[in-house]
Design a protein around this motif. Sequence first.
Motif, short mmCIF file in Angstrom:
data_model
loop_
_atom_site.label_atom_id
_atom_site.label_comp_id
_atom_site.label_asym_id
_atom_site.label_seq_id
_atom_site.Cartn_x
_atom_site.Cartn_y
_atom_site.Cartn_z
N ASN A 166 41.79 23.08 22.02
CA ASN A 166 41.35 21.54 21.94
C ASN A 166 42.51 20.69 22.53
O ASN A 166 43.50 21.69 23.11
CB ASN A 166 40.67 20.90 20.35
N ASP A 193 45.44 19.27 21.91
CA ASP A 193 46.40 20.33 21.04
C ASP A 193 46.81 20.43 21.56
O ASP A 193 47.69 20.83 21.91
CB ASP A 193 46.38 19.87 19.39
N THR A 210 47.53 20.82 25.60
CA THR A 210 48.76 19.93 26.16
C THR A 210 49.95 20.67 25.58
O THR A 210 51.10 21.20 26.36
CB THR A 210 48.70 18.74 25.81
N GLN A 211 49.92 22.00 24.46
CA GLN A 211 51.69 22.90 24.06
C GLN A 211 51.55 23.80 25.26
O GLN A 211 52.57 23.64 25.33
CB GLN A 211 50.65 23.19 22.69
N ARG A 231 54.58 15.17 26.00
CA ARG A 231 52.96 15.89 25.25
C ARG A 231 52.35 14.62 24.61
O ARG A 231 50.79 14.38 24.99
CB ARG A 231 53.30 16.97 25.35
N GLU A 232 53.33 13.69 23.81
CA GLU A 232 53.05 13.37 22.29
C GLU A 232 52.27 12.06 22.80
O GLU A 232 51.28 11.16 22.45
CB GLU A 232 53.26 13.56 21.52
N MET A 279 48.45 12.89 25.33
CA MET A 279 47.21 13.23 24.35
C MET A 279 46.98 12.03 24.26
O MET A 279 46.49 11.61 23.41
CB MET A 279 48.45 13.72 23.00
N ASN A 302 39.28 11.01 20.30
CA ASN A 302 39.46 11.67 18.25
C ASN A 302 39.41 10.84 17.69
O ASN A 302 38.78 11.09 16.58
CB ASN A 302 41.00 12.19 18.50
#
Length: 297
Positions: free
Chosen positions: A218, A220, A223-224, A244-245, A249, A256
Amino acid sequence: MIFSQRYKELISFGDGESKDEICGDIDFTVKQKIVGALENFREPVKYHPNRYDDYEETTDALEIAANKLNSIVGYPVANTAAADFMSYGGESVALDSMFTPFLFDLIELQYEALSESEKEPFRVAVNVVFRDNDIPWIIADGVMVKIDAKQFEQDLKRKALDLLHELTDSAPVFQSAYDELIKAVEFLEKDNYAEAITNAGKSYESVMKIICGADRGNADALTQKLISDNHISLPAAMNANGFREKVLMSLPFIRNNSAAHGAGMNSEDLTSPLANLAVNFAAALDTYLIEEYGEEN
């Protein structure tokens, strides 16, 4: 399915003047320029009228497109024979005066009729006319796609689609990301905001999977992985997790937390500006990652 069939619910073919709620106002002089581009790509095509002899006749891609359109519609809406009665500028009066949805049909059908070597130059030539006259449409892979009327957003989406289109030739794995972004734009225009957001998110995730070399995951996790595997370059002073956050995201957050991702929100609560923001995020994030991918490779 040609343009006027895909958007038939937004087009009225009444006994009086036909109307559409999709194409926007395109005046006669701009239609002349569009038809001029079509005329420039009357690629000759030879065919055998009778399969049992070697006799050949010659037609061209524009004539094939016009004949096919007339056959699909059921009555003559594209008259290339009128080219014998030239208007100033040299374009066919009949084609210049076509109902805009039918002209868009003709563009798609001519693209289909052209040889592979001519498709890309044709696409570029038609899109240049649209761009130079601030018409919020492009042809992408033979399909007419509407871009927003605002010039900034128009250029943003066009750049992303063009970059993905170029990549599909050398890296076919990008085809799904390209198709999903096109769908996002089309659903946005049809006011199907949930599907627009969904496909925007899919396109973004597809690009991340390709860059990360991942088959699944997914947003999350992806992106990590982008950060941990150093697929993107950030200034030393910029916190990677914060980037990232807060940035990577942003689109997944919208997806979401909307009906597009089964969060329970009524799809009627989704607005055009929110869906447009999601598609713009997809275009911007796709472009950013593709450019980083190009630097990396």
